[in-house]
Design an enzyme around this catalytic site. Structure first.
Site, PDB file in Angstrom:
ATOM      1  N   HIS A   9      33.694  40.120  59.576  1.00  0.00           N
ATOM      2  CA  HIS A   9      35.071  39.644  59.347  1.00  0.00           C
ATOM      3  C   HIS A   9      36.075  40.321  60.278  1.00  0.00           C
ATOM      4  CE1 HIS A   9      34.269  38.042  54.980  1.00  0.00           C
ATOM      5  NE2 HIS A   9      33.617  37.380  55.914  1.00  0.00           N
TER       6      HIS A   9
ATOM      7  N   TYR B  67      48.661  42.751  57.421  1.00  0.00           N
ATOM      8  CA  TYR B  67      47.589  43.479  58.111  1.00  0.00           C
ATOM      9  C   TYR B  67      48.054  44.858  58.596  1.00  0.00           C
ATOM     10  CZ  TYR B  67      44.529  39.616  57.332  1.00  0.00           C
ATOM     11  OH  TYR B  67      43.761  38.676  56.699  1.00  0.00           O
TER      12      TYR B  67
ATOM     13  N   ALA C  47      30.139  51.733  43.078  1.00  0.00           N
ATOM     14  CA  ALA C  47      29.353  51.970  44.294  1.00  0.00           C
ATOM     15  C   ALA C  47      29.155  53.468  44.520  1.00  0.00           C
ATOM     16  CB  ALA C  47      30.054  51.334  45.497  1.00  0.00           C
TER      17      ALA C  47
ATOM     18  N   ASN D 146      27.087  46.239  41.972  1.00  0.00           N
ATOM     19  CA  ASN D 146      28.495  45.810  41.883  1.00  0.00           C
ATOM     20  C   ASN D 146      29.086  46.213  40.534  1.00  0.00           C
ATOM     21  OD1 ASN D 146      30.342  44.360  43.633  1.00  0.00           O
ATOM     22  ND2 ASN D 146      30.543  42.882  41.976  1.00  0.00           N
ATOM     23  N   LEU D 147      30.401  46.305  40.510  1.00  0.00           N
ATOM     24  CA  LEU D 147      31.079  46.677  39.263  1.00  0.00           C
ATOM     25  C   LEU D 147      30.990  45.558  38.229  1.00  0.00           C
ATOM     26  CD1 LEU D 147      32.726  49.048  38.163  1.00  0.00           C
ATOM     27  CD2 LEU D 147      34.784  47.908  38.972  1.00  0.00           C
TER      28      LEU D 147
ATOM     29  N   GLY E  29      29.327  45.965  46.267  1.00  0.00           N
ATOM     30  CA  GLY E  29      30.789  45.906  46.229  1.00  0.00           C
ATOM     31  C   GLY E  29      31.366  44.608  46.749  1.00  0.00           C
ATOM     32  N   THR E  30      30.669  43.523  46.491  1.00  0.00           N
ATOM     33  CA  THR E  30      31.197  42.222  46.944  1.00  0.00           C
ATOM     34  C   THR E  30      31.063  41.184  45.836  1.00  0.00           C
ATOM     35  OG1 THR E  30      31.016  40.469  48.617  1.00  0.00           O
ATOM     36  CG2 THR E  30      29.018  41.766  48.217  1.00  0.00           C
ATOM     37  N   SER E  31      32.115  40.371  45.681  1.00  0.00           N
ATOM     38  CA  SER E  31      32.184  39.443  44.549  1.00  0.00           C
ATOM     39  C   SER E  31      31.257  38.237  44.695  1.00  0.00           C
ATOM     40  CB  SER E  31      33.633  38.959  44.384  1.00  0.00           C
ATOM     41  OG  SER E  31      34.080  38.355  45.589  1.00  0.00           O
TER      42      SER E  31
ATOM     43  N   ASN F 167      34.094  44.328  55.378  1.00  0.00           N
ATOM     44  CA  ASN F 167      35.289  45.171  55.330  1.00  0.00           C
ATOM     45  C   ASN F 167      35.898  45.362  56.714  1.00  0.00           C
ATOM     46  OD1 ASN F 167      34.777  45.317  52.651  1.00  0.00           O
ATOM     47  ND2 ASN F 167      33.876  47.363  52.701  1.00  0.00           N
TER      48      ASN F 167
END
Ligand code: APR
Length: 243
Positions: free
Chosen positions: A110, A57, A221, A203-204, A177-179, A93
């Site tokens: 988070h 971290y 994004a 998303n990619l 941008g989140t799986s 994020n």
């Protein structure tokens, strides 16, 4: 798409910050010295592997502090300012790039990389640099009780009720941008859809929870969020002029 949404809710993930140079957790990136987030973001690591966890971290904090918002963060902040309806941001994020882009009221489900808390006195403090497992808490002075103020696997989300309220009132939900792999956040699209929202993924790659979306737009994004925001603003403008 209808013309003016009453409440647009964005859920952002690691891919949103990828073009700011921050690695994603899954896919082509995500590893730091061969260390997976699943190995360090756990209660076991907090209890038995504190040095490795704090190192991980500290690394993320340094990277995040040096990063700048990209075109996606800036477009979303602009949308919040200009859109005639409400625009909320829920982010997974830990970085503070939405805030750096001047977005308002970002819900950090988070946690935040720039914070730590003490398990002895429960105070949350700002982390201005590296933090260490045996550091005394600046508030109560007791050593060995601080931890990054982030949500570990198996722990409840921060601001869960606030997020649920946002999802209830959303008429457009956008995951960017989140799986779509990590719950509970991966379930937000399904919740928003059940509550009647139109659901869109930017998303990619195809997200794992793709069946929850009416539309999936593939791409970066930094390209797709500004385009999407412009389209929302243009449609709202047409609707306003027609009134
Ligand atoms: N633009 C858009 N999407 C991108 C980009 C980009 N430039 N680069 C990568 N992506 C996509 C990837 O295709 C992937 O689907 O972003 C997604 C990132 O997925 P994850 O790394 O799994 O990140 P996220 O969904 O935020 O992870 C959720 O898991 O480990 C935990 O707490 C951590 O908050 C994190 C949570």
């Amino acid at each position: 798409m209808k013309k003016i949404y009453h409440h647009i809710v964005f859920l952002t993930g690691a891919g949103f910050s990828a073009e700011s140079g921050l690695a994603t957790f899954r896919g082509n990136g995500g590893l730091w010295n061969g260390c997976k987030v699943e190995d360090v973001a756990t209660k076991e690591a907090l209890a038995n592997n504190r040095n490795k966890m704090f190192d991980f971290y500290n690394h993320l904090r340094r990277e995040a502090a040096a990063a700048e918002p990209n075109a996606a963060h800036l477009a979303l902040a602009e949308l919040q300012k200009k859109y005639p309806g409400e625009v909320s941001i829920i982010t997974q994020n830990l970085d503070m790039l939405h805030e750096k882009a001047k977005s308002q009221n970002v819900v950090h489900i988070h946690g935040q990389i720039n914070q730590f808390r003490c398990l002895n006195c429960n105070n949350v403090q700002t982390a201005r640099g590296d933090i260490f497992p045996d550091m005394p808490c600046p508030c109560c002075g007791v050593r060995g009780y601080i931890r990054p103020n982030i949500v570990l696997f198996g722990e409840p989300l921060f601001f869960q009720q606030q997020a649920a309220l946002l999802l209830k009132s959303a008429d457009l939900f956008v995951a960017a941008g989140t799986s779509g792999e990590i719950y509970p956040a991966a379930g937000f699209a399904g919740e928003a859809k059940e509550n009647g929202a139109l659901t869109v993924a930017l998303n990619l790659t195809i997200p794992k929870n793709h069946l929850c979306f009416r539309t999936v737009v593939l791409g970066k994004a930094g390209d797709n969020v500004p385009k999407f925001a412009e389209k929302l603003l243009a449609l709202a403008d047409i609707a306003r002029r027609r009134r």
